[in-house]
Enzyme design. Sequence first.
Site, PDB file in Angstrom:
ATOM      1  CB  SER A  13      -0.960  -0.032   1.202  1.00  0.00           C
ATOM      2  OG  SER A  13      -1.971   0.939   1.073  1.00  0.00           O
ATOM      3  CG  ASP A  44      -6.954  -2.563  -3.739  1.00  0.00           C
ATOM      4  OD1 ASP A  44      -7.737  -1.904  -3.031  1.00  0.00           O
ATOM      5  OD2 ASP A  44      -5.732  -2.636  -3.511  1.00  0.00           O
ATOM      6  CG  HIS A  50      -5.595  -2.378  -0.007  1.00  0.00           C
ATOM      7  ND1 HIS A  50      -4.832  -1.967  -1.069  1.00  0.00           N
ATOM      8  CD2 HIS A  50      -5.029  -1.811   1.092  1.00  0.00           C
ATOM      9  CE1 HIS A  50      -3.849  -1.184  -0.648  1.00  0.00           C
ATOM     10  NE2 HIS A  50      -3.943  -1.082   0.666  1.00  0.00           N
TER      11      HIS A  50
END
Length: 725
Positions: A595, A670, A702
């Site tokens: 991320s 995601d 995610h």
Amino acid sequence: MKIFKFALVVFLTTTSILSAQDKQVTLDEIWGGAFRQEYLQALRSLNNGEEYVVQDYDRSAKTMNVDVYSYKTGKKTRTLISSSAIGGLDIFQTYSLNDTEEKAILGTNIEGIFRRSTKGIFYVYDLGSKKLVQISEDKIQEPTLSPNGNQVAYVFENNIYTKDLASGKVTQVTKDGVDNEIINGVTDWVYEEEFMFVQAYQWNKDGSKIAFLRFDETQVPEFSMDLYGTYGKQLYPTQEVFKYPKAGENNSDVSLHMYDVKSGKTSAVDLKKEYEYLPRIKWSNDANILTVQAMNRHQNNLDLIAVNATNNEASVILNEQDDAYIDVTDNLTFLNDNSFIWTSEKNGWNHIYHYNKNGKLIDQVTDGKWEVTDYYGFDPKTGRIYFQSTENGSINRDVFSIRSNGKNKVQLTQKRGTNSADFSTDFTYFINTYSSATTPSEFTLHQAKNGKKLRDIKDNKQLLEQLEPYNFSEKEFSTISVNGNDLNMWMIKPSNFDPNKEYPLFMYQYSGPGSQSVSNTFSGSNDYWYQLLADEGYIIACVDGRGTGFKGAEFKKVTQNELGKYEVEDQIDAAKLLGDRDYVNADRIGIWGWSYGGFMSSNALLKGNDTFKMAIAVAPVTSWRFYDSIYTERYMTTPQENASGYDENSPINHVDKLKGAYLLVHGGGDDNVHVQNSMQMIEALVQANKQFDWAIYPDKDHGIYGGNTRLHLYTKMTNFIKENL
């Protein structure tokens, strides 16, 4: 002969012990759940202050129980709710008690929507009469009982409903809810993700009114994701479409409304000023006073507004301003006289303040060059406030109490590491959850007045015994001086580490604003993976650079308007310093992250192409222009205002610098960091004729998990590290 047999036994036993101590951890063990910790599930104190409840699933009997335990003795006193004793309900997954603890809402068939939001079939269970009432035949969201337990409110298809439990009458409070247009009573995607709440309605103290937020999404651009389904079972892909405001784009128009239960009328509340965000609503102890936190789009100016529910008059009682941004928290707490507790970074560190009901400062309760990291509550009998802080080091957490005037502070926890507390309703006791880098979670009971330990409740000694044969390396904590700052660091070395040898170095970081990756807590799954890599001869290190949290506002907010500049500089320079150590091979340094960490590892490989040999980026942001408005603009303002800040530090604009090995991974489903980020990065790399490796996990969000997905991902990453570092 007997002597020989004895010697042979000793030899075999010793060999067996040595062999056991050399046991190697495997990816199948890590991602198969072999090292799960024991926890107290859904812990809650009962109103009597003498008992607490935990949720317990009996796998053999396939029943769910809510069991009651005595604080004083630690013994189970009774079962409050058991699925085996409820006719018409085989099992429940979630439960919540109403204020009087006479009724519970039980949830079944729970289905996730986004990160925090769910919908399911819910029931109201009367603990006295044992009567079970299904709230709706449909899957609904966020059911909540009124304070007296006579009614329940909920959200269905973006509208708020109430149900009278005695008569069964259902009242539709709002009627304009439409998917991807109007939402009542629950938040839109970006509020849920970035302001971290879903339920956007609240009963007042006497159940006469419901305050709620309405989201008008009609001007918010739509985002779509193709979902491919299970192999062989879905001929055509489907598409998920939802409103997602990217940086600089239109947000939902959010408004506040008041529903009067008796009259059935709803009225809009005029806040007398245009606000971009309403990130919190909360009723005070006065049934007629609602508070609203309201912010501008830059999120650096926050008004705390009091609304009189009798006439909807609104007035600002507190204002916070900051040159960078203001964090929204759930720490606002009203005392019996409607004075309130508030936390703020206004003096450079996050501390507790006490204001009267009109917003006039009574006392700054805590002070010092350390952060209050959690607020637990106020005991009106003793006048003491309970909180968690970093006073004993930014990587540690301890629990304290202090008088509301800021005097007579008492440290209630003593073991160095991470301590957190769950207090009994009357603040007589607290259950401390403790862990450190060497100790998995321990649950102990303490007196709240002085922290004295009364007894042990649960620990994870069995897990420690299970880990003993692996001979894991110690996680070493230290600091490293980088760019004028002493940065927190941990390092894991091979168990057979020899300071006279050189080892490849693999770095992990996250580095997002206010985050922390270097903390004195027990292993998560990644830590076991790092031990696996250490067994393969790698040194693993993690450095929290500028922009991370718990070292004061100035340290955290230095990255404002330039995400990816100072944080990347710190990772590159830390790698160089570590590469100067005799036992680190400076030509074999890699980095990875997920991320924000993927954004960072990509930038580090590109901008530090002479320092890093390889990088792995999982679910990375590759340009902040692709990410959501609330998070991105909090730190960057809008792309229209700060184009250079967005573009100069986005890895997608530096692909020509790629020299080392690069693995790019993303989940195709995601909803948070869209796969668009990786697809655009892939195209940029292709057009720059740069070779790299990449993987897309179809339909995965995610977190990239489900079935064997994590095992497959970490196998891929492990192989990539072995081949390229």
